[in-house]
Design a protein around this motif. Structure first.
Motif, PDB file in Angstrom:
ATOM      1  N   GLU A  13       0.675  -1.189   0.049  1.00  0.00           N
ATOM      2  CA  GLU A  13       0.079   0.001   0.049  1.00  0.00           C
ATOM      3  C   GLU A  13       0.891   1.207   0.156  1.00  0.00           C
ATOM      4  N   LYS A  26      -3.207  -2.410  -8.564  1.00  0.00           N
ATOM      5  CA  LYS A  26      -4.452  -2.000  -7.323  1.00  0.00           C
ATOM      6  C   LYS A  26      -5.321  -3.245  -7.340  1.00  0.00           C
ATOM      7  N   ARG A  27      -5.753  -3.561  -8.372  1.00  0.00           N
ATOM      8  CA  ARG A  27      -6.711  -4.731  -8.052  1.00  0.00           C
ATOM      9  C   ARG A  27      -6.101  -5.928  -6.958  1.00  0.00           C
ATOM     10  N   ASP A  39      -6.060  -5.073  -3.524  1.00  0.00           N
ATOM     11  CA  ASP A  39      -7.192  -5.021  -2.997  1.00  0.00           C
ATOM     12  C   ASP A  39      -7.653  -6.736  -2.769  1.00  0.00           C
TER      13      ASP A  39
END
Length: 405
Positions: free
Chosen positions: A223, A243-244, A247
């Motif tokens: 992050e 980013k996916r 997550d």
């Protein structure tokens, strides 16, 4: 026959398909020019698309060498690509290198590749993002170390094929201890990569590097890295993909519900997460690698001492019948990286818990839990919550937790 494939490192990671309309697209042309000493007319250069973060491959195109020592290719893409290049000589001879291929990022423009056919997966690349001081230094040092270690790999495989077990063991040991014996250069390489990441975090090569680490890096590091890159990089093809994946890792953080699973064990039984309700569960992802060979007896002891409240299920990338055959053929004196091989294989092929071969429907658990490599552990509470996830440190934390109760 007395031998063992000297090392095997597989990173099994999760992959989420990204909607095409959610990704930046730009149609562009590119040219690849390669000067590789030792290529012969009729040889095939295979290009495959790399699918992150699992590093799955899908065919892209092939280039047939038309002139000795060189090839070229012109193409177009609708978004940036990351290829794995492999070499198929016309002669049919096996390419004895400890790599799957040469990786290449393309986003238009001209790329130059230089090297030799013998070490084709350690070529120097120029053009585009590769025209960077840090990238050139990193690639030069990586290629130097790769070529030197590949020599021991090649000699070991040649000795194995000829049946010379003494030479095989000698060169396998040199290959397996190469990084340890070249610590200064390895530390220099690590420093260069750290400098590149610090000075140019938004470089697509750094984003791609993080994609390959996403399943085993600490969540806070992932992050922190993502917030450090600029908006353009975040919205790029590989930035959105990263980013996916971050997550997805968030969902696997300690305290969250463990994903359900249904598995077919090697003895034909079914195993699901609900079967272990009321027990601590250790998911143990193992394979034929030094780390697993070293950890396996410890995992067995942990289970034996605590099986009244701790259950284990093993997930392996190996064919367990082939491992049993290897155990029978292994000499009691044989070692790999100072690990007594026969006892380690004996432990690995006689687990007191159910084992699962990672193939067909059984592969889904590797995606759902984002296995980061070998050996990898997931520790789950009696209530079905994730407590720990990671390499050996997760196992030792699990041991520590159980010792407190």
């Amino acid at each position: 026959m007395k031998y063992l494939i000297s090392s095997l490192f597989v990173i099994l990671c999760s992959w989420i398909v990204l909607p095409v309309n959610a990704l930046n697209q730009s149609f562009c042309n590119y040219t690849i020019k390669a000067q590789i000493e030792g290529l012969s007319k009729g040889d095939t250069i295979c290009f495959e698309n790399v699918i992150f973060p699992r590093f799955d491959l899908e065919p892209a195109f092939n280039v047939i060498v038309e002139e000795d020592n060189k090839f070229s290719y012109e193409g177009s893409i609708d978004h940036s690509k990351y290829f794995l290049i492999s070499y198929k000589p016309l002669s049919g001879e096996e390419v004895l290198l400890p790599k799957r291929g040469l990786t290449l990022y393309i986003n238009g423009g001209e790329i130059l590749i230089q090297g030799t056919a013998e070490n084709i997966y350690f070529c120097q690349i120029e053009g585009g993002v590769y025209d960077n001081v840090y990238v050139q230094k990193i690639n030069s040092l990586e290629n130097k170390l790769g070529i030197e270690s590949a020599l021991y790999w090649r000699l070991a495989q040649e000795a194995r094929l000829s049946g010379d077990t003494l030479k095989y063991n000698e060169f396998s040991n040199k290959y397996n201890t190469f990084n340890q014996n070249n610590r200064t250069d390895r530390e220099k390489l690590s420093e260069l990569k750290d400098e590149f990441m610090k000075e140019e975090p938004s470089s697509v090569l750094n984003i791609i590097d993080m994609l390959q680490q996403v399943n085993f890096s600490p969540l806070e590091e992932l992050e922190s890295y993502y917030t450090s890159i600029n908006k353009e990089a975040q919205q790029s093809y590989f930035g959105l993909m990263l980013k996916r994946e971050i997550d997805n890792i968030v969902k696997l953080a300690p305290g969250n519900d463990a994903p359900d699973f249904t598995l077919q064990t090697v003895d034909g039984q079914q195993a699901s997460l609900n079967d272990y309700s009321g027990y601590y569960l250790l998911i143990y992802h193992f394979g034929l690698c030094p780390g697993s060979l070293m950890m396996d007896p410890e995992v067995t002891s942990f289970y034996t001492e605590n099986n009244d409240r701790v259950k284990v299920i093993g997930i392996t990338i190996e064919d367990l019948n082939l491992l049993k055959e290897l155990y029978e053929k292994t000499d009691p004196s044989e070692k790999i990286m100072d690990i007594a091989l026969k006892p380690a294989l004996g432990s690995m092929t006689s687990h007191p818990w159910p084992d699962v071969e990672s193939k067909n429907d059984n592969e889904q658990i590797a995606l759902d839990y984002a296995f980061g490599g070998l050996p990898f552990f997931i520790f789950i509470s009696p209530e079905g919550k994730i407590l720990e996830r990671g390499f050996s440190e997760a196992f030792y934390k699990a041991k520590e937790l159980i010792s407190l109760y």
